[in-house]
Write an enzyme that holds these catalytic residues in place. Structure first.
Site, PDB file in Angstrom:
ATOM      1  N   SER A 257       0.827  -1.206   0.000  1.00 38.18           N
ATOM      2  CA  SER A 257       0.000   0.000   0.000  1.00 38.18           C
ATOM      3  C   SER A 257       0.861   1.256   0.000  1.00 38.18           C
ATOM      4  CB  SER A 257      -0.891  -0.005   1.248  1.00 38.18           C
ATOM      5  OG  SER A 257      -1.258   1.305   1.601  1.00 38.18           O
ATOM      6  N   LYS A 258       0.398   2.265  -0.712  1.00 38.82           N
ATOM      7  CA  LYS A 258       1.187   3.501  -0.754  1.00 38.82           C
ATOM      8  C   LYS A 258       1.092   4.254   0.576  1.00 38.82           C
ATOM      9  CE  LYS A 258      -2.456   6.377  -2.660  1.00 38.82           C
ATOM     10  NZ  LYS A 258      -2.949   7.169  -3.762  1.00 38.82           N
ATOM     11  N   ARG A 259       0.197   3.805   1.427  1.00 38.08           N
ATOM     12  CA  ARG A 259      -0.006   4.542   2.685  1.00 38.08           C
ATOM     13  C   ARG A 259       0.851   4.030   3.830  1.00 38.08           C
ATOM     14  NH1 ARG A 259      -4.832   3.891   0.516  1.00 38.08           N
ATOM     15  NH2 ARG A 259      -5.618   5.739  -0.556  1.00 38.08           N
ATOM     16  N   GLU A 291       3.082  10.617  -3.023  1.00 38.34           N
ATOM     17  CA  GLU A 291       1.982   9.776  -3.517  1.00 38.34           C
ATOM     18  C   GLU A 291       2.397   8.994  -4.756  1.00 38.34           C
ATOM     19  OE1 GLU A 291      -1.899  10.113  -2.789  1.00 38.34           O
ATOM     20  OE2 GLU A 291      -0.647   9.990  -0.991  1.00 38.34           O
TER      21      GLU A 291
END
Ligand code: GLU
Length: 525
Positions: A257-259, A291
């Protein structure tokens, strides 16, 4: 297996502003499958979410796919017989299909408010039973509808799912998968505000675009029953399904996940990759948000100068293997070898170290000229050479790239050699390196001596330079390594770099002399 000529597959990204590694892996498997079967690979855009429905959010996805050579036969920019390929432009069609589902009794108007649904859900939770909507506000007759509307209620449309029996899917990756209908919710397919939801839109599009195989991420497996229900309710042929394992984060089975950057940065290989990216971005003045500029996103690799063939090869193995041994596949070999049957069932963890090994492998396959062509744009962006570079700059770059060998792992690594491009009288010195290697009178004396001998050298080449350094170190009683460090800092400003003789040979005699003078003149702070 479907007749080869009818293979039509698709990916259906939402325009999220960046191309996630998981999505590219799915795209690659679809693409390989399509090309192997001489079928069509379709790119459809799931832009029913109006906030995301913007062109600049789509562009990075198209760009990333193109960069990797994953071309699509129908979709944005290329068009096709089923255009438009954007869900936001297909709402009329969705409306028709919802009407048909209502007429067939496969869907119903539901007048429940979100609060009422939430209450039912809460009650189910409290009783520890599976929540299934009571259909209390379902309107099957005009009278019921009028009554609810008189209360000021607005209807959504829900699927009227079967409540008994089971569905069996023969998934091309996961094999036989069974679902009990009584566990499937009455999914909303049209909201009270008139907008349509993914489950409806995806089935309508897959049918209208004649999709033969839905090859997608595993997270959609649980969505499959309600989608199959729609196909069947409309009497449409059901495509084959293949659910791919998730692309997981380093060292775990959880979805990448990019988070979760903070967590991933604890992995040294991931951190190294991020650092490399940051170094290159700084040098070329790249301003981009975390992001998209992070190793979870394809843009990162393109920007820092990875080779698309390295990424494609690595991603191909992220969930598939031919024989547990063969690692390197050209695109042609992948097209020959890939099969859905050998896609693994378990999540595949993204391994930055392994990806880097692929990158290094493919860099080694390049010729010198190819590498030079790859690195020059970085030097232009860093303002270190002209745009376009002049022949002298190109020649200098050739020498650097040759001497650097496999130290240049990604094209952007050329920024590690900025010192060669900086004008001699503007060279700056790394503070610590200078204190350590140019700080004493003895060290400066060595520099002066070397400078003098250098100007008298009959032949200026690597061997002669090596001999000279050895001579001086013997005569003056200093260790060769230490003398070399002092001289390295004097001519490059830094204590790291490749062989000193190589470095000096690249700079040439005049530039070395100019830099040695500068080292002697510059006041030490
Ligand atoms: N827009 C959906 C997604 O990106 C498509 C899923 C599907 O392939 O059906 O997850």
């Amino acid at each position: 297996m479907a007749d080869d000529t009818t293979v039509r597959v698709r990916i259906a990204p939402s325009p999220t502003g960046a191309l996630h590694l998981g999505l590219v892996r799915t795209a690659l498997y679809n693409w390989l499958f399509a090309r192997q079967h001489k079928g069509r690979f379709i790119l459809r855009i799931d832009d029913t979410d109006p906030v995301r429905n913007r062109e600049e959010m789509l562009e990075p996805i198209l760009r990333g796919l193109r960069w990797l050579g994953i071309d699509w036969d129908e979709g944005p920019e290329v068009g096709g017989p089923h255009a438009p390929y954007f869900q936001s432009q297909r709402t009329e069609r969705y409306r028709q299909v919802v009407t048909e589902l209502l007429e067939r009794g496969a869907a119903y108007y539901d007048y429940a408010t979100p609060e009422e649904i939430a209450e039912e859900r809460k009650a189910a939770q409290a009783e520890k039973r599976l929540f299934l909507y009571s259909r209390r506000w379902m309107a099957e007759t005009k009278e019921q509808a009028h009554r609810f509307e008189a209360e000021g209620r607005k209807p959504a449309v829900r699927l009227k799912m079967p409540r008994e029996g089971r569905l069996v899917i023969d998934d091309l990756v996961r094999g036989r998968v069974e679902f009990e209908w009584q566990r499937e919710q009455d999914q909303v397919i049209q909201r009270a505000d008139g907008t349509f939801l993914y489950h409806l839109a995806t089935v309508v599009d897959d049918h209208d675009f004649a999709i033969s195989h839905v090859i997608r991420a595993e997270e959609h497996l649980s969505n499959t029953p309600r989608q199959v229900f729609i196909f069947q309710a409309l009497g449409w042929p059901v495509p084959r399904f293949a659910h791919l394992p998730v692309v997981a984060e380093p060292g775990s089975r959880q979805k990448l996940s990019k988070r979760k950057m903070e967590k991933y940065l604890k992995n040294p290989d991931f951190a190294e990759l991020v650092e490399r990216g940051a170094k290159i971005a700084r040098a070329i003045g790249l301003k981009t948000s975390p992001e998209v500029f992070n190793p979870v996103m394809v843009e990162f690799y393109e920007r820092v100068g990875f080779l698309p063939q390295a990424l494609v090869n690595y991603l191909a193995l992220l969930g598939w293997s031919l024989d547990d041994r063969t690692e390197f596949f050209t695109r042609e070999e992948l097209l020959r070898s890939f099969s859905l049957e050998r896609v693994i069932g378990a999540a595949a963890s993204f391994d930055p170290k392994k990806l880097m090994a692929f990158q290094v492998h493919y860099m080694l396959e390049l010729g010198l000229d190819e590498k030079v062509a790859l690195v020059l744009p970085y030097l232009v962006k860093a303002g270190l050479v002209h745009s376009p570079p002049n022949p002298r700059e190109t020649e200098l770059t050739r020498k650097i790239v040759e001497a650097a060998g496999d130290r240049i792992k990604v094209a952007g690594d050329i920024v590690d050699y900025q010192e060669f491009y900086i004008e001699d009288d503007r060279l700056s010195y790394d503070r610590a390196a200078r204190a350590e290697w140019l700080g004493s009178a003895q060290q400066l004396k060595m520099v002066a001596l070397f400078k003098e001998r250098l100007s008298q050298m009959a032949r200026f080449d690597r061997q002669e330079l090596e001999r000279l350094i050895a001579d001086i170190s013997a005569a003056e009683g200093v260790k060769t390594g230490e003398l070399a460090q002092t001289l390295r800092v004097a001519v490059t400003g830094k204590a790291i770099g490749f062989g000193l003789a190589d470095t000096m040979a690249i700079l040439g005699r005049e530039r070395c002399l100019a830099r040695l003078s500068r080292a002697l003149e510059t006041k030490l702070t």
